[in-house]
Design a protein around this motif. Sequence first.
Motif, PDB file in Angstrom:
ATOM      1  N   ALA A   1      36.200  28.468  53.722  1.00  0.00           N
ATOM      2  CA  ALA A   1      35.924  29.870  54.057  1.00  0.00           C
ATOM      3  C   ALA A   1      35.742  30.704  52.795  1.00  0.00           C
ATOM      4  O   ALA A   1      34.838  31.553  52.720  1.00  0.00           O
ATOM      5  N   ALA A   2      36.584  30.464  51.786  1.00  0.00           N
ATOM      6  CA  ALA A   2      36.484  31.224  50.539  1.00  0.00           C
ATOM      7  C   ALA A   2      35.180  30.917  49.816  1.00  0.00           C
ATOM      8  O   ALA A   2      34.488  31.838  49.346  1.00  0.00           O
ATOM      9  N   PHE A   3      34.834  29.655  49.721  1.00  0.00           N
ATOM     10  CA  PHE A   3      33.597  29.284  49.018  1.00  0.00           C
ATOM     11  C   PHE A   3      32.360  29.787  49.770  1.00  0.00           C
ATOM     12  O   PHE A   3      31.359  30.154  49.145  1.00  0.00           O
TER      13      PHE A   3
ATOM     14  N   LEU B   1      31.869  33.363  48.820  1.00  0.00           N
ATOM     15  CA  LEU B   1      31.281  33.467  47.483  1.00  0.00           C
ATOM     16  C   LEU B   1      29.790  33.142  47.499  1.00  0.00           C
ATOM     17  O   LEU B   1      28.980  33.852  46.891  1.00  0.00           O
ATOM     18  N   ALA B   2      29.435  32.090  48.194  1.00  0.00           N
ATOM     19  CA  ALA B   2      28.048  31.616  48.167  1.00  0.00           C
ATOM     20  C   ALA B   2      27.110  32.482  48.984  1.00  0.00           C
ATOM     21  O   ALA B   2      25.970  32.742  48.571  1.00  0.00           O
ATOM     22  N   LEU B   3      27.579  32.923  50.146  1.00  0.00           N
ATOM     23  CA  LEU B   3      26.690  33.607  51.084  1.00  0.00           C
ATOM     24  C   LEU B   3      26.718  35.128  50.944  1.00  0.00           C
ATOM     25  O   LEU B   3      25.732  35.792  51.238  1.00  0.00           O
ATOM     26  N   GLN B   4      27.851  35.686  50.509  1.00  0.00           N
ATOM     27  CA  GLN B   4      27.986  37.140  50.459  1.00  0.00           C
ATOM     28  C   GLN B   4      27.901  37.718  49.050  1.00  0.00           C
ATOM     29  O   GLN B   4      27.685  38.908  48.884  1.00  0.00           O
ATOM     30  N   GLN B   5      28.121  36.869  48.043  1.00  0.00           N
ATOM     31  CA  GLN B   5      28.079  37.302  46.647  1.00  0.00           C
ATOM     32  C   GLN B   5      28.883  38.597  46.436  1.00  0.00           C
ATOM     33  O   GLN B   5      28.336  39.618  46.026  1.00  0.00           O
ATOM     34  N   PRO B   6      30.181  38.542  46.707  1.00  0.00           N
ATOM     35  CA  PRO B   6      31.007  39.754  46.597  1.00  0.00           C
ATOM     36  C   PRO B   6      31.132  40.229  45.158  1.00  0.00           C
ATOM     37  O   PRO B   6      31.007  39.453  44.201  1.00  0.00           O
ATOM     38  N   VAL B   7      31.392  41.517  45.005  1.00  0.00           N
ATOM     39  CA  VAL B   7      31.589  42.113  43.684  1.00  0.00           C
ATOM     40  C   VAL B   7      32.848  42.973  43.718  1.00  0.00           C
ATOM     41  O   VAL B   7      33.413  43.248  44.776  1.00  0.00           O
TER      42      VAL B   7
ATOM     43  N   VAL C   1      38.521  37.268  47.001  1.00  0.00           N
ATOM     44  CA  VAL C   1      38.096  35.882  47.219  1.00  0.00           C
ATOM     45  C   VAL C   1      38.573  34.987  46.075  1.00  0.00           C
ATOM     46  O   VAL C   1      39.088  33.886  46.311  1.00  0.00           O
ATOM     47  N   PHE C   2      38.419  35.474  44.853  1.00  0.00           N
ATOM     48  CA  PHE C   2      38.856  34.686  43.701  1.00  0.00           C
ATOM     49  C   PHE C   2      40.369  34.422  43.780  1.00  0.00           C
ATOM     50  O   PHE C   2      40.829  33.296  43.546  1.00  0.00           O
ATOM     51  N   SER C   3      41.133  35.449  44.116  1.00  0.00           N
ATOM     52  CA  SER C   3      42.585  35.286  44.214  1.00  0.00           C
ATOM     53  C   SER C   3      42.959  34.362  45.357  1.00  0.00           C
ATOM     54  O   SER C   3      43.931  33.596  45.257  1.00  0.00           O
ATOM     55  N   ALA C   4      42.222  34.431  46.448  1.00  0.00           N
ATOM     56  CA  ALA C   4      42.501  33.561  47.584  1.00  0.00           C
ATOM     57  C   ALA C   4      42.415  32.094  47.176  1.00  0.00           C
ATOM     58  O   ALA C   4      43.262  31.273  47.565  1.00  0.00           O
ATOM     59  N   ILE C   5      41.421  31.753  46.376  1.00  0.00           N
ATOM     60  CA  ILE C   5      41.262  30.365  45.927  1.00  0.00           C
ATOM     61  C   ILE C   5      42.467  29.945  45.099  1.00  0.00           C
ATOM     62  O   ILE C   5      42.977  28.820  45.233  1.00  0.00           O
ATOM     63  N   GLN C   6      42.952  30.851  44.240  1.00  0.00           N
ATOM     64  CA  GLN C   6      44.131  30.547  43.434  1.00  0.00           C
ATOM     65  C   GLN C   6      45.375  30.392  44.314  1.00  0.00           C
ATOM     66  O   GLN C   6      46.192  29.482  44.117  1.00  0.00           O
TER      67      GLN C   6
END
Length: 221
Positions: free
Chosen positions: A62-64, A67-73, A80-85
């Motif tokens: 879900a996180a990836f 990142l790939a489809l929505q290109q969040p900023v 999203v980055f923190s979720a992966i961590q």
Amino acid sequence: MRTVFHEKLDELTGQLAKLCGQAGLSMKSATQALLDADLAAAEQVISDHDQMGALRATAEQAAFALLALQQPVAGDLRVVFSAIQIIGDVERMDALAVHVAKIARLRYPDHVVYGEVSDCFADMGRLAVELGESARQVLLTPDPAAAARLREEDNAMDDLYRRLFGLLMSPTWQHGVPAAVDTALLGRFYERFADHAVEVGRRVIFVATGTLPAEEDISTY
């Protein structure tokens, strides 16, 4: 489109909270296995780790995808980055519970810990469960002040860890070298469980403030 994106972010947060809850329950059962020489509880913790792996894989996908489809900023990218961590930290918390359960299984039908050491692990187990629940709550209600309080619970775990080593180093220790090795390893597992819960709090602070605090500074938020 942004509404759907934020709905997906909320779903991801819910998945992370579920992972935290599972890790806390795993350590609760592992502690029961340790204190009571409960083989069934130990086996359950070990087998449930496969479920944790599946939950982790779903959350990572879900996180990836975000990142790939929505290109969040900006703030969304931090989430999203923190979720992966966080996924990695919480999976490690569950793995540490499995390590506790495996030692209980290895020594079955004997008890692994005795007397004052058993009391110390009972306290460490209760605190680990509280840390898992606290981490779950700060994910659901991302409050940097609440996240920082995880450090206080970690400090309490560190105090118990030092107390445990005081018992190990005491001239009155009568349980032999193998029991001492088991006790030292088990203490480390609980201490690291707490450290990973603190890492969850640090990531929540990062999401809320845009700054990742140093480990020693987390209690100042």
